[in-house]
Design a protein around this motif. Sequence first.
Motif, PDB file in Angstrom:
ATOM      1  N   LEU A 103       0.677  -1.244  -0.104  1.00 15.77           N
ATOM      2  CA  LEU A 103      -0.064  -0.043   0.020  1.00 15.77           C
ATOM      3  C   LEU A 103       0.847   1.293  -0.102  1.00 15.77           C
ATOM      4  O   LEU A 103       0.352   2.154  -0.623  1.00 15.77           O
ATOM      5  CB  LEU A 103      -1.113   0.049   1.062  1.00 15.77           C
ATOM      6  CG  LEU A 103      -2.072  -1.161   1.181  1.00 15.77           C
ATOM      7  CD1 LEU A 103      -2.951  -0.891   2.446  1.00 15.77           C
ATOM      8  CD2 LEU A 103      -3.067  -0.775   0.149  1.00 15.77           C
ATOM      9  N   TRP A 104       1.765   1.195   0.739  1.00 12.16           N
ATOM     10  CA  TRP A 104       2.973   2.613   0.939  1.00 12.16           C
ATOM     11  C   TRP A 104       4.170   2.012   0.820  1.00 12.16           C
ATOM     12  O   TRP A 104       5.145   2.382   1.525  1.00 12.16           O
ATOM     13  CB  TRP A 104       2.561   3.063   2.292  1.00 12.16           C
ATOM     14  CG  TRP A 104       1.186   3.227   2.642  1.00 12.16           C
ATOM     15  CD1 TRP A 104       0.190   4.390   2.233  1.00 12.16           C
ATOM     16  CD2 TRP A 104       0.564   2.652   3.617  1.00 12.16           C
ATOM     17  NE1 TRP A 104      -0.978   4.160   2.826  1.00 12.16           N
ATOM     18  CE2 TRP A 104      -0.902   3.194   3.811  1.00 12.16           C
ATOM     19  CE3 TRP A 104       0.636   1.440   4.315  1.00 12.16           C
ATOM     20  CZ2 TRP A 104      -1.908   2.608   4.539  1.00 12.16           C
ATOM     21  CZ3 TRP A 104      -0.207   0.760   5.280  1.00 12.16           C
ATOM     22  CH2 TRP A 104      -1.468   1.451   5.315  1.00 12.16           C
ATOM     23  N   GLU A 121       6.499   3.641  -1.503  1.00  7.47           N
ATOM     24  CA  GLU A 121       7.595   4.695  -1.339  1.00  7.47           C
ATOM     25  C   GLU A 121       7.793   5.391  -0.139  1.00  7.47           C
ATOM     26  O   GLU A 121       9.009   5.808   0.287  1.00  7.47           O
ATOM     27  CB  GLU A 121       7.200   5.854  -2.483  1.00  7.47           C
ATOM     28  CG  GLU A 121       8.060   6.735  -2.663  1.00  7.47           C
ATOM     29  CD  GLU A 121       8.121   7.835  -4.083  1.00  7.47           C
ATOM     30  OE1 GLU A 121       8.674   8.811  -4.156  1.00  7.47           O
ATOM     31  OE2 GLU A 121       7.213   7.444  -4.713  1.00  7.47           O
ATOM     32  N   ALA A 122       6.948   5.576   0.498  1.00  9.95           N
ATOM     33  CA  ALA A 122       7.068   6.274   1.904  1.00  9.95           C
ATOM     34  C   ALA A 122       7.676   5.606   2.725  1.00  9.95           C
ATOM     35  O   ALA A 122       8.490   6.046   3.618  1.00  9.95           O
ATOM     36  CB  ALA A 122       5.569   6.562   2.453  1.00  9.95           C
TER      37      ALA A 122
END
Length: 465
Positions: free
Chosen positions: A351-352, A354-355
């Motif tokens: 879901l995340w 790059e973060a």
Amino acid sequence: MSTPGRPYDHRLSHHVRRTVVLAGPVVLARLGFMAFTSVDVIVLGRAGAEPLAEYVLGAAVVDGLLATLAGLLMGVPVLAAQADGAGARGGVGRIWRQGVAYGLVVGALLGVLLALCAEPLFLLAGQDPDLAARAATVAAIMALGLPSLAVVLVGATFLEALSRPLPGMLAVLLANLSNLGLNIVLVFGWGPIPALGALGCALATAINALLLAVGISLYVRYGLRDRVHLGLAGDAAAGAPLWSPAPWRGAGRLRGIGYAAGVAQGLEAGSFTVLTLLVGLLGSLALAVHGVMFQFVGLTFMIAFGLATATQVRVGNAVGRRDPRGVALAGWVGLGLSTVVTGAAAVAYLLWPEALLRVFTTDEAVLAAAVPVMLWAALALVCDGGQSVMNHACRGCGDTWTPTGLHVLSYWVVMVPVAALLALPLGQGVSGVFQAIALASVVSMAVLMVRFAVLARRPLAAPPG
């Protein structure tokens, strides 16, 4: 504590609760061990792709030998858990002393081997000569910490086998704070201290390993209230003081368990070292991406590994009290908990991506290359955690060489050839490496599940005294 012949609580909720309670501090301690590398990658991720690449390459061979060392010392927690489960607590102190003596010797030998062979190995594998020389220096400095890390492993796993993992967890977490401070100073420089880059990370690791080894050993020797009952105040029964040659007496079974585990974990870690060498052929950027991605797999794996350690202890306890139903429940509950945890982490990674990657690096080129790999890393980590739990469950039963053969099949017959094919001729690069890891983990977990199911159905004999 239950004893042979007395009833034991076999409710599923009881097994889940006991495993989680034991695994909680163990997971934090294992994450603490992994955080040594993660902190290094986070700091070097701000220094650029080149120093990160030389650290990733140098640490790859260190990690392989450290895994071998951990396997060789596996007899310590297995025998301590079985003795504790059987009510023979007076003999566990001797197990700790045997482990410390054995670990110091083996750690020193592996450290010398690493310092002598790292650069020739890199060159033989086709690495760039300049990168090979710098990475070999990193490996040689980290090799200084192997004897200390052996003592840390003995102390931490000994306490975990006695269901007292909290002190080891706290010690490792404190060592990580020290490691972060030393990394910042030694990597970037401060006052008269020059900026050492990757060498600074290696030096910080060696220093903190020594401090941690001294601290955890002093706690085991003097900090346990029941140390006399545990046989930690000297070997009075043998008429010997604490550090006489007595620790070597009767250590054959401890070493025997460790031989198989050392070969198994050495083969597994060695296969991952080969993967890093394959990635090195793709260049420094690929190595940097590989190092960052392994933090995600590694951190989640350490949670599963903590659950695996708790599972091994609980299986060993059940073997000690001759409780076949408890053996089966302890193993399968551990696998279920691992699947839930690693599955949740995999969803977060998807879901995340790059973060989460920005935690480890701010280099835009590394970030762009790493995001597509996250899918395969997420798929790999679920079954990788599951195979670790099943491996430890088998070892808690006293099984030794069969899991070793299964590791050869899964990692050397499946993972390494498939990774070489996907990464190089088929052009998948780092993504191909993680595709191969996912496939090998599925194979490993499946065969180990079958092996544990067989072991859990066998009648249990009384453990040797």
